[in-house]
Design a protein around this motif. Structure first.
Motif, PDB file in Angstrom:
ATOM      1  N   LYS A  18       0.873  -1.171   0.000  1.00 42.90           N
ATOM      2  CA  LYS A  18       0.000   0.000   0.000  1.00 42.90           C
ATOM      3  C   LYS A  18       0.911   1.221   0.000  1.00 42.90           C
ATOM      4  O   LYS A  18       1.753   1.363   0.893  1.00 42.90           O
ATOM      5  N   TYR A  20       1.285   5.345   0.003  1.00 38.65           N
ATOM      6  CA  TYR A  20       0.525   6.558   0.304  1.00 38.65           C
ATOM      7  C   TYR A  20       1.043   7.768  -0.448  1.00 38.65           C
ATOM      8  O   TYR A  20       0.600   8.875  -0.226  1.00 38.65           O
ATOM      9  N   HIS A  22       2.283   8.770  -4.575  1.00 41.44           N
ATOM     10  CA  HIS A  22       2.191   8.143  -5.879  1.00 41.44           C
ATOM     11  C   HIS A  22       3.541   7.573  -6.339  1.00 41.44           C
ATOM     12  O   HIS A  22       4.542   8.265  -6.339  1.00 41.44           O
ATOM     13  N   GLU A  25       4.223   1.577 -11.144  1.00 36.34           N
ATOM     14  CA  GLU A  25       4.303   0.154 -10.847  1.00 36.34           C
ATOM     15  C   GLU A  25       5.741  -0.309 -10.634  1.00 36.34           C
ATOM     16  O   GLU A  25       6.048  -1.030  -9.685  1.00 36.34           O
ATOM     17  N   GLN A  28       7.116   0.745  -7.406  1.00 35.07           N
ATOM     18  CA  GLN A  28       6.546  -0.026  -6.300  1.00 35.07           C
ATOM     19  C   GLN A  28       7.275  -1.348  -6.149  1.00 35.07           C
ATOM     20  O   GLN A  28       7.639  -1.735  -5.039  1.00 35.07           O
ATOM     21  N   GLY A 126      -4.509   7.512   4.306  1.00 36.56           N
ATOM     22  CA  GLY A 126      -3.686   8.525   3.641  1.00 36.56           C
ATOM     23  C   GLY A 126      -2.349   8.722   4.318  1.00 36.56           C
ATOM     24  O   GLY A 126      -1.802   9.814   4.347  1.00 36.56           O
TER      25      GLY A 126
END
Lengths: 177, 903
Positions: A18, A20, A22, A25, A28, A126
């Motif tokens: 997850k 928080y 931006h 992909e 991440q 958030g």
């Protein structure tokens, strides 16, 4: 604030991620990989905090993690969070999962990714701590579950209803010819 | 969803998990992607349940790192579903996979708007969650008012309020200009008094963000926060449910303690300040008996939460820095934690100590733990903890401890983690320089540093070493000797070669009498390293060659021979080739004066300010302003002070004049005695230029402020004054805009009237904020007494001149100074310089033709001061004698000093 929350197993397979802020992909996946590399090698008695550079653009991240059996729970946070506070938050998260799934194990997280997300959403929102009271968290989750249950029973009725309606319609069209 | 639901999904996941290899997994994924794509493409349309199932599968694939290129539209459609289960799944997909830039964001925002106004609390929650996960500028402009209303409306349930607060926080972070929260400020602060702990926690987060952007506006929340805190830690009147391992609302306590750190100590009303201290005391007194007889796990948790509050309370008192007792008590407590059996506690104790060390009242108390910290540095097995220990040592170091501390840090450097070495090198360099007592020790430390960790030595570090050596005469021979010895090792690091090459070039002559380091040997050593180093180092070594050749005629022919090889003269590297050619010609030139003049020893470096601290700062620009913590901010503040300290440190042969920490423009200033226009101050983001003209006793300056950075400079204010003699000049500086946008140049007019004579140039104080940092520039303006000199209206002949000269007479009206010329005297140039100083020369008066005589009048409002000048250059001795006679004694002194400093 909390920048990311990751759960992966001892082999680095992600079980929840997850973010928080931006990240695309690729980024991440990179963060997951780097976090795994950073924490997996550490022996158990060392401290649960770890500084990393360049994990995110802001260049200011700490990893705070706990290791439970087969899973690593890793929170990446900036300098505005209290380390021990986050460590306790992980504990709250895990205890909540434990209550929800009755002795949570890795498989629960795999097969109920969506549910884990919903529980997490009630604890962290958030990137900020939303709720730390386990009872409160569970009651929200239960409320949602109730909503879903009532829907699925009415859903079946609706299905029946629509079948009946389409029958009527088809009869009507036949009559028209 | 019960366990029976979405059987397809479970099968799919089980299949993936059963895959034996990465390829098999990919194959299964691709099959499923094709399946879903076909289903989505099907015109007949899917039921909500099916869509939900497929979307869930897509999320799972995304988690495993597979690219998901479709399904977004279907997921977004789920947002407007009437079924909660579908809506929930749609929002989950949006939170995980979408972002503000996505094409479908418009639709998502529409759905959010609808759900925010929904009567169903669960839908409102979903929408608020979505905002706080992916909301951006566009979202803010659409929904900010709705969220605001939900936050402050009385009828909103607590669950909605606390989520609205965090959604608001996200919008404020992403688009502060869209969030017009100002009018709601009192009501937001009021939320802190809510009986619901969840609401207060969220509100505290929101207020922390708002207040760190704009502390003045939120000052009133201090009293409210303290009140709340007092009730939690003391009255323990919190909701029962929020007691976590018998500590009431620990997260909220930490949040409130952080919020308070944004504000100064609340002196008024006194009950506030009393309450704060009481709260801190309670947090510091971790009571043991409460948890006796409970299981270990519970005890550990109990300590954890208690200590979270305790460390935060320490940060707060370190921030206030006004209560010595508490701070010393905290330091004593931290000492106990340094030997705690849990690594986490030792880590946090070290971190708190480094904060405490930056404060005024507890700095000394931290020093008491020096040996424990050194032990941690040596014996901790966790590099994260060791790094903290190094930080503390850096913070507590003083001139007594410096040798021990630097020694320990150097030892640590050898086995430190690679990622921290560069920072560590910088810190060692800064400490060694700041607390140096014996410069040969400094040289030893730095050379040891460069030799051991050459790869991590930033160029700034070895530049600085050279600067210090050049500026300190007493250490130069020692430096030359040690550098020479270091270079004997053929495998020495390139940074060492750089330092060694430079030092031998400048000071090699100091050790040349020793047969072991004769000029020939020095040259050999340098030649040995030449083949192994990079082009820029080679260029430096070439200069060393030629400098050595200049000092020692016996090796000149050898150097020439080396330089003349085609390797140099035709080197592919333009810089090397040019240097080689120039040096060859230089050495062969017949004029014997030129070579020594060109290759003279370097003058001392004027810049007393070290670039190392800046480097250290950029190395850890860790804190974004919005989220900046106190501890980090504290550290930065500490650094600002250090910057001042170091610039005032007496390395340079000339003691630094500035006592304040503001930036001055001395390096730019000297030229202005002779010219009127130029750059007044310059750094990478800011350039300040000036144009000036003078008539009689009046002057007009135009100052140009150019912002070259990429952020606006705000809060720009200016103030002009004359140090030491405020009435000598009357200065009228027009106001300028408070903001300089990036890439824009602003102008400011400054009118000056010279009332009477003055010695110090007026100072223009410019204060501005750039990227949240306040900067004060104290810029000397190019207004000196000589600017107000005007030539005589009628030309003067010799008899008149000597008549006046004699009238004015000898001292005190006469000031005579003899100086050694800074640059070789060329008569024409000397003449030009005197004219540009403001005094026109008059030919045919002085019997000696090379002497210059001048006359002028200094215009001031109070008086007109006649000034005569005689300049007698002595070309052979490279000396100049200036004799100034003026009708006011003080003016003679000032003019004479101005002259002397410019020739």
């Amino acid at each position: 604030m909390i920048q990311a929350i990751l759960i992966f197993n001892n082999h680095g397979k992600p079980r929840l991620s997850k973010f928080y802020q931006h990240c695309d992909e690729e980024q991440q996946q990179r963060v997951v990989r780097e976090c795994f590399q950073a924490v997996s090698k550490r022996p158990d008695h060392v401290c649960n905090f770890l500084e990393t550079s360049n994990l995110f653009k802001s260049n200011d991240s700490r990893l705070i993690y706990r290791h439970y059996a087969t899973l690593f729970f890793v929170f990446a946070v900036d300098s505005s969070e209290s380390e021990l506070g986050i460590l306790d938050l992980i504990q709250v998260f895990v205890e909540t999962l434990d209550r929800q799934f009755e002795n949570v194990c890795e498989l629960d997280l795999i097969f109920h990714v969506d549910k884990v997300h919903h529980i997490l959403d009630e604890i962290v929102m958030g990137g900020m701590v939303l709720e730390t009271n386990m009872g409160e968290v569970l009651s929200h989750v239960e409320e949602q579950a109730k909503m879903l249950r009532s829907e699925s029973s009415s859903f079946l009725q609706a299905m029946k209803g629509s079948k009946a309606a389409s029958k009527v319609k088809s009869i009507g069209s036949r009559l028209g010819h | 969803m019960g366990k029976e639901d979405m059987r397809g999904l479970s099968h799919f996941i089980a299949d993936i998990r059963a895959s034996k290899s990465k390829e098999a997994e990919l194959k299964r994924i691709n099959k499923e992607l094709a399946n879903i794509r076909a289903k989505f493409g099907d015109k007949k349309g899917l039921t909500g349940y099916q869509k939900k199932k497929y979307v869930c599968k897509l999320i799972f694939m995304f988690l495993l790192g597979h690219e998901v290129e479709f399904g977004h539209m279907e997921a977004v459609n789920l947002l407007s579903s009437l079924h909660y289960s579908e809506k929930q799944m749609g929002y989950l997909f949006a939170s995980v996979m979408l972002n503000e830039q996505h094409d479908l964001m418009r639709l998502v925002i529409q759905a959010i708007k609808t759900d925010l106004s929904s009567r169903n609390e669960l839908n409102v929650s979903l929408a608020l969650h979505c905002i706080s996960n992916i909301g951006g500028k566009e979202t803010a402009s659409e929904v900010a008012t709705l969220v605001q209303r939900l936050l402050v409306a009385d009828e909103s349930p607590n669950t909605v309020k606390k989520k609205a607060a965090l959604a608001m926080l996200r919008l404020f972070r992403e688009a502060p200009e869209q969030v017009a929260i100002a009018e709601y400020t009192p009501r937001v602060i009021q939320l802190l008094t809510s009986p619901d702990t969840g609401v207060v926690t969220s509100t505290a987060s929101l207020l922390t963000a708002l207040a760190s952007a704009n502390p003045d506006e939120y000052r009133s929340c201090v009293a409210v926060a303290i009140n709340k805190l007092h009730r939690i830690v003391l009255a323990r009147s919190e909701q029962e449910d929020y007691i976590y391992y018998s500590v009431p609302a620990p997260w909220l306590t930490v949040k409130l303690l952080r919020l308070l750190q944004l504000f100064p100590f609340p002196g008024q009303p006194t009950c506030c300040s009393r309450h704060v201290y009481v709260c801190v005391c309670v947090c510091l007194s971790v009571c043991l008996p409460v948890c006796d007889g409970r299981p270990t796990r519970v005890r550990i948790q109990y300590f954890n939460v208690n200590h979270a509050c305790m460390f935060e309370a320490m940060n707060l008192i370190a921030h206030y820095d006004n209560n010595a007792d508490l701070q010393i008590k905290a330091c004593t407590l931290l000492g106990d934690f340094l030997i705690h059996k849990e690594t986490n506690m030792r880590f946090l104790a070290l971190e708190s100590l480094s904060v405490m060390a930056t404060t005024e009242y507890s700095h000394e108390a931290v020093k008491r733990h020096k040996s424990s910290v050194i032990r941690a540095l040596k014996h901790e097995s966790d590099p994260t903890v060791q790094r903290r220990a190094a930080d503390v040592l850096y913070a507590l170091c003083d001139s007594e401890a410096v040798e021990r501390v630097v020694d320990e840090l150097l030892n640590f450097l050898d086995h430190a983690d690679y990622s921290v070495r560069e920072e560590l090198v910088l810190k060692i360099a800064i400490l060694a320089e700041r607390f140096v007592k014996d410069y040969s020790w400094y040289v030893d430390v730095m050379l040891r540093l460069i030799r051991r960790a050459g790869d991590h030595v930033a160029p700034e570090v070895w530049y600085r070493v050279i600067q210090v050596i050049v500026n300190r005469q007493d250490v130069q021979d020692y430096a030359a000797k040690t550098c020479f010895e270091a270079l004997l090792d053929p495998a020495v690091h390139e940074a060492m070669v750089n330092v060694g090459g430079y030092v031998l070039g400048e000071f090699g002559h100091l050790i040349a009498n020793d047969p072991n380091s004769s000029p020939v040997k020095q040259l050999e050593v340098i030649q040995m390293h030449y083949p192994m180093v990079s082009a820029s180092t080679r260029a430096l070594l070439l200069s060393t060659y030629v400098k050595l050749a200049n000092l020692f005629p016996e090796i000149k022919s050898h150097v020439l021979q080396v330089l003349k090889t085609s390797h140099f003269l035709k080197n592919a590297d333009a810089e090397l080739q040019q240097r080689a050619n120039e040096y060859v010609h230089l050495l062969q030139t017949s004029n014997t004066d030129v070579v020594p003049a060109v290759l003279e020893e370097m003058p001392p470096f004027s810049d007393a300010q070290t670039t190392l601290l800046q480097r250290l700062e950029t190395k850890r620009t860790t804190v974004t302003e919005k989220t900046g913590t106190l501890a980090a901010r504290k550290r930065q503040e500490g650094k600002k002070i250090e910057l001042g300290e170091v610039s005032a440190a007496a390395h340079s042969a000339v003691p630094a004049k500035s006592e304040t920490t503001v930036i001055n423009n001395d390096p730019f200033f000297d030229k202005f005695t002779l010219v009127n226009d130029g750059v007044l101050y310059e750094n990478p983001v800011l350039q300040i230029g000036v144009k000036s003209e003078f008539h009689g006793n009046l002057g007009r300056l135009t100052v140009f402020y150019g912002n070259r950075g990429d952020a606006p400079m705000t809060g720009v204010t200016t103030r002009a004054f004359v140090p030491n003699a405020p009435d000598a000049l009357s200065i009228d500086a027009r106001p300028i805009d408070a903001t300089i946008p990036p890439g824009v140049q602003l102008q400011q007019q400054i009118n000056v009237e010279c009332v009477t004579y003055f010695s110090d140039a007026p100072v223009l104080e410019v204060s501005l904020k750039y990227q949240g940092r306040a900067v004060v520039l104290a810029l000397k303006l190019p207004v000196m007494l000589n600017k107000f000199i005007e030539p005589l209206t009628a030309p003067m002949d010799a008899p008149t001149f000597f008549k006046k000269w004699n009238q004015l007479g000898g001292p005190p009206r006469e000031v005579r100074q003899i100086i050694k010329a800074k640059e070789p005297i060329v008569l024409d140039q000397l003449h030009e310089k005197v004219v540009s100083f403001g005094l026109p020369t008059m030919p045919d008066i002085d019997p000696k033709p090379q002497n210059l005589v001048c006359a002028g009048i200094i215009h001031t409002t109070n008086a007109q001061i006649g000034t005569l000048l005689r300049v007698e250059p002595n070309v052979e001795a490279q000396m100049i004698r200036f004799t100034v006679r003026a009708s006011v004694d003080a003016a003679s002194v000032i003019v004479s000093n101005l002259l002397v400093s410019n020739f």
